[in-house]
Design a protein around this motif. Structure first.
Motif, PDB file in Angstrom:
ATOM      1  N   CYS A   1      -1.658 -13.325   7.181  1.00 47.14           N
ATOM      2  CA  CYS A   1      -2.128 -12.522   6.045  1.00 47.14           C
ATOM      3  C   CYS A   1      -3.024 -13.358   5.133  1.00 47.14           C
ATOM      4  O   CYS A   1      -2.632 -14.444   4.695  1.00 47.14           O
ATOM      5  CB  CYS A   1      -0.930 -12.010   5.257  1.00 47.14           C
ATOM      6  SG  CYS A   1      -1.355 -10.969   3.846  1.00 47.14           S
ATOM      7  N   PRO A   2      -4.226 -12.891   4.815  1.00 44.50           N
ATOM      8  CA  PRO A   2      -5.102 -13.616   3.877  1.00 44.50           C
ATOM      9  C   PRO A   2      -4.593 -13.444   2.441  1.00 44.50           C
ATOM     10  O   PRO A   2      -4.540 -12.329   1.925  1.00 44.50           O
ATOM     11  CB  PRO A   2      -6.462 -12.945   4.056  1.00 44.50           C
ATOM     12  CG  PRO A   2      -6.350 -12.098   5.280  1.00 44.50           C
ATOM     13  CD  PRO A   2      -4.917 -11.714   5.383  1.00 44.50           C
ATOM     14  N   VAL A   3      -4.190 -14.555   1.815  1.00 43.93           N
ATOM     15  CA  VAL A   3      -3.594 -14.527   0.478  1.00 43.93           C
ATOM     16  C   VAL A   3      -4.392 -15.428  -0.454  1.00 43.93           C
ATOM     17  O   VAL A   3      -4.667 -16.587  -0.118  1.00 43.93           O
ATOM     18  CB  VAL A   3      -2.129 -14.991   0.501  1.00 43.93           C
ATOM     19  CG1 VAL A   3      -1.532 -14.964  -0.909  1.00 43.93           C
ATOM     20  CG2 VAL A   3      -1.297 -14.134   1.450  1.00 43.93           C
TER      21      VAL A   3
ATOM     22  N   HIS B   1     -15.257 -14.261  -3.909  1.00 50.44           N
ATOM     23  CA  HIS B   1     -14.181 -15.104  -3.384  1.00 50.44           C
ATOM     24  C   HIS B   1     -12.918 -14.307  -3.100  1.00 50.44           C
ATOM     25  O   HIS B   1     -12.166 -14.643  -2.165  1.00 50.44           O
ATOM     26  CB  HIS B   1     -13.859 -16.221  -4.391  1.00 50.44           C
ATOM     27  CG  HIS B   1     -14.788 -17.394  -4.323  1.00 50.44           C
ATOM     28  ND1 HIS B   1     -14.783 -18.305  -3.293  1.00 50.44           N
ATOM     29  CD2 HIS B   1     -15.770 -17.806  -5.164  1.00 50.44           C
ATOM     30  CE1 HIS B   1     -15.699 -19.240  -3.491  1.00 50.44           C
ATOM     31  NE2 HIS B   1     -16.325 -18.945  -4.631  1.00 50.44           N
ATOM     32  N   LEU B   2     -12.653 -13.270  -3.883  1.00 49.95           N
ATOM     33  CA  LEU B   2     -11.401 -12.526  -3.754  1.00 49.95           C
ATOM     34  C   LEU B   2     -11.520 -11.293  -2.867  1.00 49.95           C
ATOM     35  O   LEU B   2     -10.508 -10.662  -2.542  1.00 49.95           O
ATOM     36  CB  LEU B   2     -10.909 -12.101  -5.149  1.00 49.95           C
ATOM     37  CG  LEU B   2     -10.561 -13.237  -6.117  1.00 49.95           C
ATOM     38  CD1 LEU B   2     -10.248 -12.682  -7.504  1.00 49.95           C
ATOM     39  CD2 LEU B   2      -9.365 -14.029  -5.600  1.00 49.95           C
TER      40      LEU B   2
ATOM     41  N   VAL C   1      -3.735  -9.982  -0.131  1.00 53.93           N
ATOM     42  CA  VAL C   1      -2.784 -10.177  -1.221  1.00 53.93           C
ATOM     43  C   VAL C   1      -3.402 -11.130  -2.235  1.00 53.93           C
ATOM     44  O   VAL C   1      -4.009 -12.137  -1.852  1.00 53.93           O
ATOM     45  CB  VAL C   1      -1.439 -10.765  -0.718  1.00 53.93           C
ATOM     46  CG1 VAL C   1      -0.507 -11.060  -1.899  1.00 53.93           C
ATOM     47  CG2 VAL C   1      -0.759  -9.827   0.269  1.00 53.93           C
ATOM     48  N   ILE C   2      -3.251 -10.790  -3.524  1.00 52.81           N
ATOM     49  CA  ILE C   2      -3.656 -11.709  -4.598  1.00 52.81           C
ATOM     50  C   ILE C   2      -2.430 -11.993  -5.456  1.00 52.81           C
ATOM     51  O   ILE C   2      -1.766 -11.069  -5.932  1.00 52.81           O
ATOM     52  CB  ILE C   2      -4.774 -11.115  -5.476  1.00 52.81           C
ATOM     53  CG1 ILE C   2      -6.047 -10.901  -4.646  1.00 52.81           C
ATOM     54  CG2 ILE C   2      -5.072 -12.032  -6.657  1.00 52.81           C
ATOM     55  CD1 ILE C   2      -7.156 -10.202  -5.405  1.00 52.81           C
ATOM     56  N   VAL C   3      -2.137 -13.277  -5.624  1.00 49.06           N
ATOM     57  CA  VAL C   3      -1.014 -13.702  -6.462  1.00 49.06           C
ATOM     58  C   VAL C   3      -1.562 -14.239  -7.778  1.00 49.06           C
ATOM     59  O   VAL C   3      -2.405 -15.135  -7.796  1.00 49.06           O
ATOM     60  CB  VAL C   3      -0.175 -14.783  -5.753  1.00 49.06           C
ATOM     61  CG1 VAL C   3       0.949 -15.270  -6.676  1.00 49.06           C
ATOM     62  CG2 VAL C   3       0.400 -14.242  -4.449  1.00 49.06           C
ATOM     63  N   ASP C   4      -1.076 -13.683  -8.870  1.00 53.34           N
ATOM     64  CA  ASP C   4      -1.504 -14.092 -10.215  1.00 53.34           C
ATOM     65  C   ASP C   4      -0.536 -15.126 -10.765  1.00 53.34           C
ATOM     66  O   ASP C   4       0.619 -14.812 -11.063  1.00 53.34           O
ATOM     67  CB  ASP C   4      -1.548 -12.853 -11.123  1.00 53.34           C
ATOM     68  CG  ASP C   4      -1.469 -13.201 -12.602  1.00 53.34           C
ATOM     69  OD1 ASP C   4      -2.064 -14.219 -12.998  1.00 53.34           O
ATOM     70  OD2 ASP C   4      -0.813 -12.444 -13.353  1.00 53.34           O
ATOM     71  N   ALA C   5      -1.007 -16.360 -10.915  1.00 51.92           N
ATOM     72  CA  ALA C   5      -0.211 -17.446 -11.496  1.00 51.92           C
ATOM     73  C   ALA C   5      -1.042 -18.159 -12.558  1.00 51.92           C
ATOM     74  O   ALA C   5      -1.107 -19.384 -12.598  1.00 51.92           O
ATOM     75  CB  ALA C   5       0.246 -18.413 -10.410  1.00 51.92           C
ATOM     76  N   VAL C   6      -1.679 -17.374 -13.432  1.00 54.21           N
ATOM     77  CA  VAL C   6      -2.593 -17.954 -14.417  1.00 54.21           C
ATOM     78  C   VAL C   6      -1.849 -18.296 -15.707  1.00 54.21           C
ATOM     79  O   VAL C   6      -1.862 -19.441 -16.164  1.00 54.21           O
ATOM     80  CB  VAL C   6      -3.776 -17.001 -14.704  1.00 54.21           C
ATOM     81  CG1 VAL C   6      -4.728 -17.638 -15.724  1.00 54.21           C
ATOM     82  CG2 VAL C   6      -4.525 -16.685 -13.414  1.00 54.21           C
ATOM     83  N   PHE C   7      -1.163 -17.309 -16.328  1.00 55.23           N
ATOM     84  CA  PHE C   7      -0.540 -17.560 -17.624  1.00 55.23           C
ATOM     85  C   PHE C   7       0.966 -17.305 -17.659  1.00 55.23           C
ATOM     86  O   PHE C   7       1.719 -18.101 -18.198  1.00 55.23           O
ATOM     87  CB  PHE C   7      -1.203 -16.716 -18.713  1.00 55.23           C
ATOM     88  CG  PHE C   7      -2.612 -17.124 -19.029  1.00 55.23           C
ATOM     89  CD1 PHE C   7      -2.892 -18.391 -19.511  1.00 55.23           C
ATOM     90  CD2 PHE C   7      -3.668 -16.243 -18.836  1.00 55.23           C
ATOM     91  CE1 PHE C   7      -4.195 -18.776 -19.798  1.00 55.23           C
ATOM     92  CE2 PHE C   7      -4.971 -16.611 -19.130  1.00 55.23           C
ATOM     93  CZ  PHE C   7      -5.235 -17.884 -19.613  1.00 55.23           C
ATOM     94  N   GLY C   8       1.446 -16.169 -17.171  1.00 58.63           N
ATOM     95  CA  GLY C   8       2.868 -15.855 -17.267  1.00 58.63           C
ATOM     96  C   GLY C   8       3.327 -15.716 -18.700  1.00 58.63           C
ATOM     97  O   GLY C   8       2.629 -15.158 -19.556  1.00 58.63           O
ATOM     98  N   THR C   9       4.506 -16.283 -19.017  1.00 62.15           N
ATOM     99  CA  THR C   9       5.049 -16.176 -20.369  1.00 62.15           C
ATOM    100  C   THR C   9       4.406 -17.169 -21.327  1.00 62.15           C
ATOM    101  O   THR C   9       4.679 -17.144 -22.532  1.00 62.15           O
ATOM    102  CB  THR C   9       6.570 -16.428 -20.385  1.00 62.15           C
ATOM    103  OG1 THR C   9       6.827 -17.744 -19.892  1.00 62.15           O
ATOM    104  CG2 THR C   9       7.299 -15.419 -19.524  1.00 62.15           C
TER     105      THR C   9
ATOM    106  N   GLY D   1       2.688 -19.292   7.857  1.00 64.51           N
ATOM    107  CA  GLY D   1       1.585 -18.846   8.694  1.00 64.51           C
ATOM    108  C   GLY D   1       0.565 -17.961   8.007  1.00 64.51           C
ATOM    109  O   GLY D   1      -0.331 -17.413   8.660  1.00 64.51           O
ATOM    110  N   ALA D   2       0.657 -17.821   6.688  1.00 64.89           N
ATOM    111  CA  ALA D   2      -0.358 -17.047   5.973  1.00 64.89           C
ATOM    112  C   ALA D   2      -1.640 -17.870   5.842  1.00 64.89           C
ATOM    113  O   ALA D   2      -1.618 -19.106   5.892  1.00 64.89           O
ATOM    114  CB  ALA D   2       0.156 -16.664   4.586  1.00 64.89           C
ATOM    115  N   GLN D   3      -2.763 -17.172   5.668  1.00 61.06           N
ATOM    116  CA  GLN D   3      -4.047 -17.828   5.412  1.00 61.06           C
ATOM    117  C   GLN D   3      -4.219 -17.905   3.893  1.00 61.06           C
ATOM    118  O   GLN D   3      -4.602 -16.936   3.261  1.00 61.06           O
ATOM    119  CB  GLN D   3      -5.186 -17.042   6.044  1.00 61.06           C
ATOM    120  CG  GLN D   3      -5.074 -16.886   7.561  1.00 61.06           C
ATOM    121  CD  GLN D   3      -6.142 -15.961   8.110  1.00 61.06           C
ATOM    122  OE1 GLN D   3      -7.203 -15.774   7.518  1.00 61.06           O
ATOM    123  NE2 GLN D   3      -5.864 -15.362   9.266  1.00 61.06           N
ATOM    124  N   VAL D   4      -3.920 -19.065   3.329  1.00 57.11           N
ATOM    125  CA  VAL D   4      -3.806 -19.192   1.888  1.00 57.11           C
ATOM    126  C   VAL D   4      -5.006 -19.916   1.301  1.00 57.11           C
ATOM    127  O   VAL D   4      -5.429 -20.956   1.810  1.00 57.11           O
ATOM    128  CB  VAL D   4      -2.512 -19.942   1.493  1.00 57.11           C
ATOM    129  CG1 VAL D   4      -2.366 -19.986  -0.026  1.00 57.11           C
ATOM    130  CG2 VAL D   4      -1.294 -19.279   2.128  1.00 57.11           C
TER     131      VAL D   4
END
Length: 518
Positions: free
Chosen positions: A54-56, A128-129, A134-142, A80-83
């Motif tokens: 899976c392209p992530v 790029h996106l 799948v897109i994982v958002d890990a920019v700011f959070g709390t 095995g994901a394409q990260v």
């Protein structure tokens, strides 16, 4: 009971694990990342897809949330994901555990790491996106402290423009973890995997772009330090089920509680009938509606299982009305006051006196609240427990605020009313809030337009009144009442195959929901 944290409370819980239990922050970050991956795998499996191949894209900032993102990228790569990892903030700002996990990802190899923190071009970010599933958002959070701008804003907008499955880590970037307000621009998540406990910002607004929210265990007990309160709680079946009254097979109508409803007037007998029927369906053994003389005849044609009595010959209260109501109350266990009552000046006097001097538990709604007005502080001296159930406009009148001001900060409004009155306050609406005077808040999951219909609040009043009459305390009656009321609306929509209900659809659905919960 599911805890709901502010950002500060979440940090305090982490600090307890690190400083008191002696667990390293790296372990908590590892557990967080692995937990998000488990959620993602489960979501993909439910969609008939796999992580393998899976392209992530994992979009990271420079704080602890980014560290979670690096752990997620590492585990997805191993599976095995394409990260590909994209940095929306410069790598030199990384520190502590986040920096360690970034360096580990670099050393591992096989994962594309691109620093796009200087790319101030939306089209570049979108290119790029574009091809990721799948897109994982890990920019700011709390950790968000200000409105999102600059490159992170472009990155988030590009994420939102993608058709990929969007997964947020802890809190979607751009959502204030404490209020749920959007700070500039927000990542529009399909799924949010939040750490250890729910966050207020994920739950307060039914239309917040948080998607399906999953709580990820960090491998340690959720700790709520006493000095970190007041706390909020998510209402669910596990909370309500043990609170509901249980009746023995030998129970009789007297043992199941008698509710007195001060309700109805000319042209508003429907409100009284709805409340009374809801009370009976919610388990009250008996109910009596105290109403005005001109309304009683019409009300009697609408009531079958419910008794009626007149406290006034006119369609307003009289000097003798208080004594009449107090006499009726002698054989009752609780009172529901407000649905459809008269709006005259003598009624205002009666309402204010009953709300302070009546010793029975009481739920106050509708024009009962309007009659209280700015005198709500007098309830601190009430002779018995009180539950107040305003909608936003009524809340505004009680607090001297506009409806818009109430809706802008519903949490503060409901806490303020509870503190001012010494009562349990219920602010109705999507995600109804229940507050105790000490600031503890309960958030109801129901968010359905099916309840946006005349009379649905009268039904809620009857349900809460019935639970009070069956012996529940004010908080438990309010919490269970709003939960069952919301569940009943959803159940009735499904059973009747209707998008829109009328309030008379609700009482029978309340009974079915209570039966299922028991």
């Amino acid at each position: 009971m599911a805890l709901v944290f502010t950002a500060a409370q979440a940090r305090a819980s982490d600090e307890f694990a690190i400083n008191t239990l002696g667990l390293p922050g790296l372990l908590l970050m590892e557990n967080a990342g692995r937990g998000v991956v488990r959620v993602l795998r489960r979501v993909l499996q439910n969609r008939g897809k796999s992580v393998l191949g899976c392209p992530v894209a994992v979009v990271c900032g420079a704080g602890q949330n980014a560290g979670d993102g690096f752990v997620i990228a590492r585990h997805l790569h191993v599976m095995g994901a394409q990260v590909q990892v994209y940095l929306a903030l410069p790598a030199h700002k990384l520190a502590g555990d986040a920096q360690i996990n970034f360096q580990a990802l670099q050393a591992l190899g096989g994962v594309s790491l691109q620093d796009l923190s200087a790319v101030n071009d939306a089209h570049v970010w979108q290119s790029h996106l574009r091809d990721h599933h799948v897109i994982v958002d890990a920019v700011f959070g709390t950790g968000l402290r200000a409105d999102v701008s600059g490159v992170p804003a472009l990155a988030i907008a590009a994420c939102n423009a993608s058709s990929a499955l969007r997964v947020a880590v802890d809190v979607p970037s751009g959502i204030d973890a404490n209020t749920g307000h959007v700070r500039g621009v927000a990542f529009e998540a399909d799924v949010t995997a939040t750490m250890a406990a729910y966050k207020l910002g994920l739950l307060l607004h039914a239309d917040a772009p948080v998607g399906d929210v999953h709580v990820v265990s960090l491998g340690v007990p959720v700790h709520a330090p006493a000095q970190g309160g007041p706390y909020a709680h998510w209402i669910d079946e596990a909370l309500c089920k043990p609170l509901l009254p249980q009746h023995a097979q030998a129970a009789h109508k007297g043992s199941r509680g008698h509710l007195l409803l001060l309700a109805g007037s000319q042209g508003k007998t429907g409100a009284a009938a709805l409340s009374a029927r809801a009370a009976m369906r919610a388990g009250a053994g008996m109910a009596t509606v105290a109403t005005t003389g001109p309304a009683q005849t019409a009300l009697d044609t609408k009531l079958w299982e419910v008794m009626s009595a007149a406290y006034s010959a006119a369609d307003d209260a009289e000097p003798s009305s208080e004594a009449a109501v107090q006499t009726l109350a002698q054989r009752c266990k609780a009172v529901a006051l407000g649905p459809g009552i008269p709006t005259g000046p003598q009624m205002q006097t009666l309402v204010r006196r009953l709300c302070v001097h009546m010793a029975l538990p009481m739920v106050v709604d509708a024009d009962g609240l309007n009659h209280l007005g700015g005198q709500v502080v007098a309830l601190k001296n009430a002779a018995g427990p009180r539950v107040l159930t305003p909608h936003p406009a009524e809340m505004g009148r009680l607090l001297g605020l506009s409806t818009e001001q109430v809706q802008a900060d519903r949490l503060q409004a409901v806490r303020k009313l509870a503190a001012l009155s010494g009562a349990v306050a219920v602010l109705k609406g999507a995600r109804t809030l229940v507050a105790q005077p000490d600031g503890t808040v309960f958030i109801n999951p129901a968010a359905t337009s099916a309840l946006a219909t005349a009379g649905s609040g009268d039904v809620l009043t009857g349900v809460i009144g019935a639970l009070l009459a069956q012996g529940l305390n004010a908080t438990d009656a309010a919490v269970c009442g709003v939960f069952v009321h919301g569940q009943a609306a959803q159940e009735a929509c499904t059973r009747l195959e209707l998008a829109h209900l009328v309030a008379s659809d609700l009482p029978d659905a309340v009974a079915r929901c209570l039966h299922r919960l028991r």
